[in-house]
Design a protein around this motif. Structure first.
Motif, PDB file in Angstrom:
ATOM      1  N   PRO A 248      41.580  38.151  44.470  1.00 46.50           N
ATOM      2  CA  PRO A 248      41.482  39.245  43.501  1.00 46.50           C
ATOM      3  C   PRO A 248      40.699  38.820  42.260  1.00 46.50           C
ATOM      4  O   PRO A 248      40.867  37.715  41.749  1.00 46.50           O
TER       5      PRO A 248
ATOM      6  N   TYR B 273      39.744  40.399  38.352  1.00 47.74           N
ATOM      7  CA  TYR B 273      40.257  41.403  37.426  1.00 47.74           C
ATOM      8  C   TYR B 273      39.176  41.823  36.434  1.00 47.74           C
ATOM      9  O   TYR B 273      38.145  41.162  36.299  1.00 47.74           O
ATOM     10  N   GLU B 274      39.419  42.917  35.720  1.00 47.21           N
ATOM     11  CA  GLU B 274      38.401  43.497  34.859  1.00 47.21           C
ATOM     12  C   GLU B 274      37.907  42.563  33.764  1.00 47.21           C
ATOM     13  O   GLU B 274      36.807  42.741  33.252  1.00 47.21           O
ATOM     14  N   ASP B 275      38.674  41.538  33.402  1.00 46.80           N
ATOM     15  CA  ASP B 275      38.218  40.581  32.392  1.00 46.80           C
ATOM     16  C   ASP B 275      37.669  39.294  33.023  1.00 46.80           C
ATOM     17  O   ASP B 275      37.578  38.262  32.366  1.00 46.80           O
ATOM     18  N   ALA B 276      37.269  39.375  34.303  1.00 45.40           N
ATOM     19  CA  ALA B 276      36.666  38.224  34.982  1.00 45.40           C
ATOM     20  C   ALA B 276      35.382  37.830  34.260  1.00 45.40           C
ATOM     21  O   ALA B 276      34.729  38.658  33.622  1.00 45.40           O
TER      22      ALA B 276
ATOM     23  N   GLY C 178      39.989  36.136  35.822  1.00 43.07           N
ATOM     24  CA  GLY C 178      40.564  37.082  34.876  1.00 43.07           C
ATOM     25  C   GLY C 178      42.076  37.001  34.843  1.00 43.07           C
ATOM     26  O   GLY C 178      42.684  36.114  35.436  1.00 43.07           O
ATOM     27  N   THR C 179      42.683  37.951  34.164  1.00 45.66           N
ATOM     28  CA  THR C 179      44.117  37.946  33.901  1.00 45.66           C
ATOM     29  C   THR C 179      44.859  38.833  34.893  1.00 45.66           C
ATOM     30  O   THR C 179      44.542  40.018  35.022  1.00 45.66           O
ATOM     31  N   ARG C 180      45.855  38.254  35.543  1.00 50.95           N
ATOM     32  CA  ARG C 180      46.698  39.055  36.435  1.00 50.95           C
ATOM     33  C   ARG C 180      47.390  40.130  35.630  1.00 50.95           C
ATOM     34  O   ARG C 180      47.755  39.927  34.487  1.00 50.95           O
TER      35      ARG C 180
ATOM     36  N   ARG D 149      45.907  42.902  34.808  1.00 48.44           N
ATOM     37  CA  ARG D 149      44.814  43.793  34.397  1.00 48.44           C
ATOM     38  C   ARG D 149      44.331  44.544  35.630  1.00 48.44           C
ATOM     39  O   ARG D 149      44.687  44.225  36.766  1.00 48.44           O
ATOM     40  N   ARG D 150      43.451  45.528  35.431  1.00 48.62           N
ATOM     41  CA  ARG D 150      42.925  46.294  36.565  1.00 48.62           C
ATOM     42  C   ARG D 150      42.119  45.371  37.480  1.00 48.62           C
ATOM     43  O   ARG D 150      41.290  44.594  37.027  1.00 48.62           O
ATOM     44  N   GLN D 151      42.387  45.476  38.775  1.00 46.39           N
ATOM     45  CA  GLN D 151      41.672  44.665  39.750  1.00 46.39           C
ATOM     46  C   GLN D 151      40.324  45.301  40.066  1.00 46.39           C
ATOM     47  O   GLN D 151      40.225  46.514  40.207  1.00 46.39           O
TER      48      GLN D 151
ATOM     49  N   GLN E  29      37.250  46.572  42.109  1.00 51.07           N
ATOM     50  CA  GLN E  29      37.120  47.192  43.425  1.00 51.07           C
ATOM     51  C   GLN E  29      35.679  47.063  43.899  1.00 51.07           C
ATOM     52  O   GLN E  29      34.797  46.624  43.155  1.00 51.07           O
TER      53      GLN E  29
END
Length: 130
Positions: free
Chosen positions: A80, A82-85, A105-107, A109-111, A113
């Protein structure tokens, strides 16, 4: 007869090696994300994409968007992002080979897609800078 047997064994070995390396994966396994970078030199199709040094995908395509490079990345489904990757270009060796390194990124947060963009890009030092 010996040459024929050697040819058959070589073809069989080549086929088995191809099957072992391919591992039955298709180009559509995983999900596609992209990143826009100022400098994509040294990155080529099939370059590795890594998280913490572990391969998690490959570069599927590179193209010019305006005056920047867009890198399409095929990521394994079980990884996964996340949006802050955050993505960065890292040196693989002194011969000019590079790979894309991603901080997932941070678990919570929005993953990301299929089709999403990695918005954060970290500048990394190149051998030329050193």
């Amino acid at each position: 007869m010996k040459v024929g047997a050697l040819t058959i064994v070589t073809l069989l070995a080549g086929f088995l090696i191809l099957r072992f390396v391919d591992k039955g994966r298709s180009d559509t396994d995983g999900y596609l994300v992209y990143v826009i970078m100022q400098d994509v030199s040294g990155i080529v199709k099939r370059s590795q994409v890594r998280v913490a040094g572990i391969p998690i995908g490959t570069v599927e395509d590179i193209r010019l968007v305006g005056d920047q490079g867009r890198i399409d990345i095929r990521v394994n489904r079980d990884v996964p992002l996340y949006e802050d990757a955050q993505a960065s270009k890292q040196t693989r060796n002194l011969l000019g080979e590079y790979f894309i390194s991603i901080a997932p990124g941070t678990r919570g947060r929005r993953q990301l897609q299929d089709g999403d963009q990695i918005l954060s890009v970290a500048a990394s030092a190149t051998p030329d800078d050193v």
